[in-house]
Structure formats: C-alpha cells, structure tokens
Design an enzyme around this catalytic site. Structure first.
Site, PDB file in Angstrom:
ATOM      1  N   HIS A 191       0.814  -1.217   0.000  1.00  0.00           N
ATOM      2  CA  HIS A 191       0.000   0.000   0.000  1.00  0.00           C
ATOM      3  C   HIS A 191       0.843   1.261   0.000  1.00  0.00           C
ATOM      4  O   HIS A 191       0.380   2.329   0.423  1.00  0.00           O
ATOM      5  CB  HIS A 191      -0.949  -0.001   1.204  1.00  0.00           C
ATOM      6  N   GLU A 214      -3.265  -6.748  -9.194  1.00  0.00           N
ATOM      7  CA  GLU A 214      -1.927  -6.483  -8.659  1.00  0.00           C
ATOM      8  C   GLU A 214      -0.951  -7.450  -9.313  1.00  0.00           C
ATOM      9  O   GLU A 214      -1.207  -8.661  -9.372  1.00  0.00           O
ATOM     10  CB  GLU A 214      -1.935  -6.630  -7.132  1.00  0.00           C
ATOM     11  N   GLU A 227      -3.595 -13.482  -3.160  1.00  0.00           N
ATOM     12  CA  GLU A 227      -2.565 -12.467  -3.367  1.00  0.00           C
ATOM     13  C   GLU A 227      -1.350 -12.675  -2.455  1.00  0.00           C
ATOM     14  O   GLU A 227      -1.086 -11.865  -1.562  1.00  0.00           O
ATOM     15  CB  GLU A 227      -3.148 -11.068  -3.169  1.00  0.00           C
TER      16      GLU A 227
END
Length: 404
Positions: free
Chosen positions: A233, A263, A359
């Site tokens: 982030h 991502e 992820e």
C-alpha cells in the site's frame, strides 16, 4: 435564531438516478437486516459507515468532517445527509432521505431522534462509532439500549448476489484494461506517477463509457518501483523507473462503491536470475492458492498450506500479510469483511457466493539479492463446485518483463 432556519428537512431535488442494482436487489438487502432485527428484538438500526450506508442504500457519502447515517426500521429506510450535499443523497438513495443543516452542531442527532422515536433497542456499528460519537448518541437517545449491528451486517455482505457478482466482474474486466495501460506507460526514465495516471485514466474512461449514469469517483492506482515495492500500500511517488527495476502494479477501479483490484509484479527491461527465481516461487504459491479456493475450504487451512511452500524455500520470514480477502463494498478508506480473510487466525469456511482474492506477497529487504516486493493478485468467485477466476491479465516472467 429565527423559526425559518430549519434543522431537519426533506431536500428532494430531482428524481431517483440510475443504479446498477434492481429495486428487488436493494429490497432484499434491507429485508435481510430486518429479519435480523426481528430475531434479536431490535426496533431499528442506525448505520454510519461508508460501506453499510452504501450497501443498504446505494449512496456513497463524502465525509468531509460531517456525520452521515441511515436508519432502517421495520417500516422505512431513510438516509441522513448534510445540507452541503444538496439533493444528491436523495437521488442516489434507495429509500427516503432527510437533510440536516449546519445551523446547530446537534442537527444530525435531531435527525436521528426524529427517525427513531419510540425505539427501545437500536443497532449501531460498534466498529465504527467512536466513544465520543456514542456518548452523543446516548444523550440524544436516553434510555435506549444499543446493540451491535456491524458484525451481523458484515456476514450478510460476505455472500454476494448475482447482481453484485455481475458488477464485480465488470470491475475485474476494468482492472485488466488498467493493466494494459500500465504496461504501455512503463519505460526507464518514466516517473511512477505518470504510469499511475495513465492506468487510472484508462479505467475511469472505461467505467464512464459503460454505465448509464455513474459517478466516476475514487478509482486509483498505486504503482511502485524499486525499493517502493516493499509495501503493498505504498503511495505513488515521482521516483523515476530504472532499467532492471522490480515494479508493482496495483490497479483499483471503483464502481458504485465496489472496489476490485489487479496487482502484478513486473520488471523494466530485464530481471536478474535471483529476481526470476524469487518471482517464480511466488508465482508457484499464487497458483497453488488459486487451486485451494473452493467451497468448503477454511481460510486458515489455505494459509497454513501456502505457508509450507514458503517454509520449504526459507521464504516464510519474508511474507508480509495474509493471502487474500473478501471483495464487495470496499475501498482504501472504508470497508472490510474481516470474517473472510485468508489468514491463519480466520476459521471461516468458504461458501458459494463469496468473492475472494488470492494475493501472496514476499518482500526481501534492500541490500539482499533479489530485493523487492513480489505479489500477484487474482479475484475468484466461489461457486457450488469450485471457483471462477475473473482476472484476465497475465502474470509471471513470461508476460511481465516490460520492454518499451
């Protein structure tokens, strides 16, 4: 103060606007919370968070230092907005809307009191209401018992309807468009923010062109290079990409309050052998994780099995967060269905209608061979027999070493 300075009013300016969700879908959501209210002897609920108000009304408020709410009782559903917003909350709400003014600091609580007259037990979001907020609610509603409605609502939101899944798939498709725009913008010497702008612009234009009347708000991109890839982030900077840099794409379209994500790990021009080895190992974990997402699988068991893969390569110490999370009404500043996160301490069993990401991420510190953050991210819709991967953008070294 003159009598004509009203504190609470109806400001119904214009007609109801387009929503991607049918009236039947919105009624289903409101009726679900009413069923919980009946079972728990609750007279009304006051939602105050972005995600709950958006989920039950379709309207996403702009906080900007003011309070917002939605009261649902057994007969009505009403959003509460500030006068500064004009009639937009009415136009976007499924249900009624009342507006409070700035003339007094307690005008919001007056509105709440008007809508909850005679209630004995009221649901509020314990995970959203601060101590000061609760104290003011208690002063406005003396002798009312407060119960938590955040957790029950969260579990309702974890199971997506067919209409929600359709919108989430549209978001995933938009992510892929952002991904290709990102790749086209990557080159040595280009600043991170320019790549992010190109990615975001492509997604915003796609959203605007595919919906009858959409507010193209809050779509964003985090694009990181080099050392900046160490955090998933980390914000965009003006650092310029260098040839051989590890890169990280985070593309996030927002459509009617629903966030989706793409991502990917990428490299500019080339990757060292050490980088390729680490990248391929993380891809292997990602692919194994995709196989493990299915109905009946427990979040904690998925995390534990993937931990073993990292452990065999002595990479577990470089893992930085959980393996995935639920999708729905979500953004970087609101919402999380925390009961469905792929972590060791979450025992939730995946069920049809849940939408989750896979992820995996590892981060090797600067100065070590292969330094940088590696992460792939796909979105899966859990069905009756398995799970559908709705992410189309490719991953891995074969596709994402970018030579522009």
């Amino acid at each position: 103060m003159t009598d004509d300075m009203l504190h609470v009013m109806k400001w119904h300016n214009g007609d109801k606007e387009y929503s991607p969700f049918s009236d039947a879908e919105m009624q289903r959501r409101q009726d679900a919370i009413r069923q919980w209210m009946s079972s728990e002897d609750v007279d009304a609920v006051l939602f105050t968070s972005y995600h709950c108000i958006n989920y039950y009304s379709g309207w996403l408020y702009c906080y900007f230092g003011r309070k917002y709410g939605m009261v649902i009782d057994h007969d009505k559903a009403v959003t509460i907005s500030a006068g500064i917003d004009g009639g937009q909350p009415w136009r976007r709400s499924y249900g009624d809307n009342i507006t409070y003014t700035d003339w007094r600091r307690d005008s919001f609580y007056r509105a709440v009191k008007e809508l909850t007259g005679g209630v004995r037990r009221i649901g509020i979001e314990f995970d959203h209401v601060s101590l000061d907020y609760r104290r003011l609610l208690e002063e406005a509603l003396p002798s009312v018992e407060f119960v938590d409605c955040a957790q029950p609502s969260m579990w309702m939101r974890t199971i997506k309807s067919a209409e929600e899944i359709e919108l989430i798939k549209e978001g995933a498709r938009t992510c892929d468009i952002g991904g290709w725009a990102c790749v086209d913008a990557i080159a040595a010497g280009v600043p991170e923010h320019e790549v992010a702008i190109a990615t975001t612009d492509a997604m915003v234009r796609e959203i605007a062109s595919n919906h009858a009347y959409v507010e193209p708000m809050d779509t964003w991109t985090w694009f990181q290079s080099g050392i900046n890839t160490d955090g998933a982030h980390n914000p965009v900077t003006n650092r310029k990409i260098e040839s051989g840099d590890i890169l990280s794409l985070n593309a996030f379209p927002m459509i009617f309050g629903y966030y989706t994500a793409l991502e990917r790990t990428l490299f500019c021009d080339h990757a060292s052998d050490v980088h390729l080895d680490l990248w391929n190992k993380n891809v292997a974990v990602h692919e194994k994780g995709l196989e493990l997402i299915k109905p009946g699988a427990r979040c904690c068991d998925i995390a534990s099995e993937l931990n073993e893969m990292y452990r065999e390569w002595d990479l577990l110490k470089y893992r930085s967060f959980g393996y995935g999370h639920s999708f729905g009404v979500l953004c970087h500043y609101y919402g999380r269905e925390a009961g469905v996160e792929l972590r060791e301490d979450v025992e939730t069993e995946l069920r049809p209608g849940m939408v989750v990401s896979m992820e995996p991420m590892i981060m090797l510190p600067e100065g070590q061979p292969g330094a940088g953050g590696y992460r792939e991210h796909d979105i899966l819709v859990v069905g009756e027999e398995g799970a559908e991967n709705i992410t189309g953008f490719p991953y891995g070294p074969e596709h994402n070493i970018v030579r522009n």
